[in-house]
Write an enzyme that holds these catalytic residues in place. Structure first.
Site, PDB file in Angstrom:
ATOM      1  N   LEU A  23      53.108  67.857  10.179  1.00  0.00           N
ATOM      2  CA  LEU A  23      54.142  68.113   9.048  1.00  0.00           C
ATOM      3  C   LEU A  23      55.028  67.273   8.097  1.00  0.00           C
ATOM      4  CD1 LEU A  23      55.227  70.374  11.726  1.00  0.00           C
ATOM      5  CD2 LEU A  23      53.791  71.320   9.429  1.00  0.00           C
ATOM      6  N   CYS A  24      54.744  66.156   7.870  1.00  0.00           N
ATOM      7  CA  CYS A  24      55.096  65.092   7.503  1.00  0.00           C
ATOM      8  C   CYS A  24      55.013  65.110   5.781  1.00  0.00           C
ATOM      9  CB  CYS A  24      54.927  63.293   7.233  1.00  0.00           C
ATOM     10  SG  CYS A  24      55.209  62.990   9.460  1.00  0.00           S
ATOM     11  N   HIS A  25      56.404  64.948   5.109  1.00  0.00           N
ATOM     12  CA  HIS A  25      55.487  65.252   3.823  1.00  0.00           C
ATOM     13  C   HIS A  25      56.041  63.558   3.106  1.00  0.00           C
ATOM     14  CE1 HIS A  25      59.306  67.720   4.226  1.00  0.00           C
ATOM     15  NE2 HIS A  25      58.899  68.061   3.271  1.00  0.00           N
ATOM     16  N   MET A  71      58.963  58.221  10.319  1.00  0.00           N
ATOM     17  CA  MET A  71      57.601  58.379  10.976  1.00  0.00           C
ATOM     18  C   MET A  71      56.628  57.033  10.375  1.00  0.00           C
ATOM     19  SD  MET A  71      57.585  60.348  12.756  1.00  0.00           S
ATOM     20  CE  MET A  71      55.557  60.733  13.681  1.00  0.00           C
ATOM     21  N   GLU A  72      56.762  56.730   8.980  1.00  0.00           N
ATOM     22  CA  GLU A  72      55.927  55.392   8.049  1.00  0.00           C
ATOM     23  C   GLU A  72      56.476  54.450   8.657  1.00  0.00           C
ATOM     24  OE1 GLU A  72      55.798  59.307   5.414  1.00  0.00           O
ATOM     25  OE2 GLU A  72      57.424  58.329   6.914  1.00  0.00           O
ATOM     26  N   ASP A 132      41.306  46.822  18.113  1.00  0.00           N
ATOM     27  CA  ASP A 132      40.005  46.809  17.782  1.00  0.00           C
ATOM     28  C   ASP A 132      39.484  45.425  17.781  1.00  0.00           C
ATOM     29  OD1 ASP A 132      37.809  48.399  16.774  1.00  0.00           O
ATOM     30  OD2 ASP A 132      38.647  47.431  14.776  1.00  0.00           O
TER      31      ASP A 132
END
Length: 163
Positions: free
Chosen positions: A78-80, A117-118, A132
């Site tokens: 739901l992130c733009h 969020m970014e 990793d």
């Protein structure tokens, strides 16, 4: 709180939706997030000396973090999608008491919605990249403490979290 009414990603019927930001003002928005990956002393030494088998661990993790910020809307449903104006990924090597690498990301945009969020996604992707690249030496590494430190811009103004 049992109600979804204060959660912006749910409509009046409780259905998930993308928040309408069309009427919000475009402002300069900044978010700062952090997290850490704890490891064995020998793994920390590999990273700090630049002698890891796969190459420059922190350089590659920096690029991965930037890429993660750019791909956030592809990963979080739901992130733009945002036009990021800046993503800075910084690392601090801490040897004692627990060997770790701390990642701090600053993400910026000019737009109608924030970049929290970014910044958080960039931290996670950068730390996962360290995992990793070093897992052959240390499968027990632990990613911890990922959190938002600060956000600026928009209607809610300036927020600083507890350290």
């Amino acid at each position: 709180m049992n109600s979804t009414s204060s959660l912006t990603h749910f409509d009046a019927q409780g259905q998930a939706h993308m928040v309408d930001v069309g009427a919000k003002a475009a402002t300069h928005r900044i978010a700062v997030a952090t997290g850490r990956i704890e490891m064995l002393p020998a793994t920390w030494a590999l990273i700090s000396s630049g002698t890891a088998k796969k190459g420059d661990v922190l350089g590659i993790a920096r690029i991965a973090g930037i890429q993660g910020a750019k791909k956030t809307s592809d990963l979080i449903p739901l992130c733009h999608p945002l036009a990021l104006t800046r993503v800075a990924v910084d690392f601090e090597m801490i040897e004692s008491p627990t060997p770790c690498v701390v990642c701090t990301v600053t993400a910026e945009t000019v737009g109608p919605t924030g970049v929290e969020m970014e910044a958080l996604t960039a931290v996670q992707v950068a730390l996962l990249t360290i995992y990793d690249m070093c897992k052959a030496a240390d499968r027990g590494m632990t990613i911890t403490g990922v959190k938002l430190l600060e956000k600026q811009g928009g209607k809610s103004g300036h927020w600083v979290g507890e350290t």
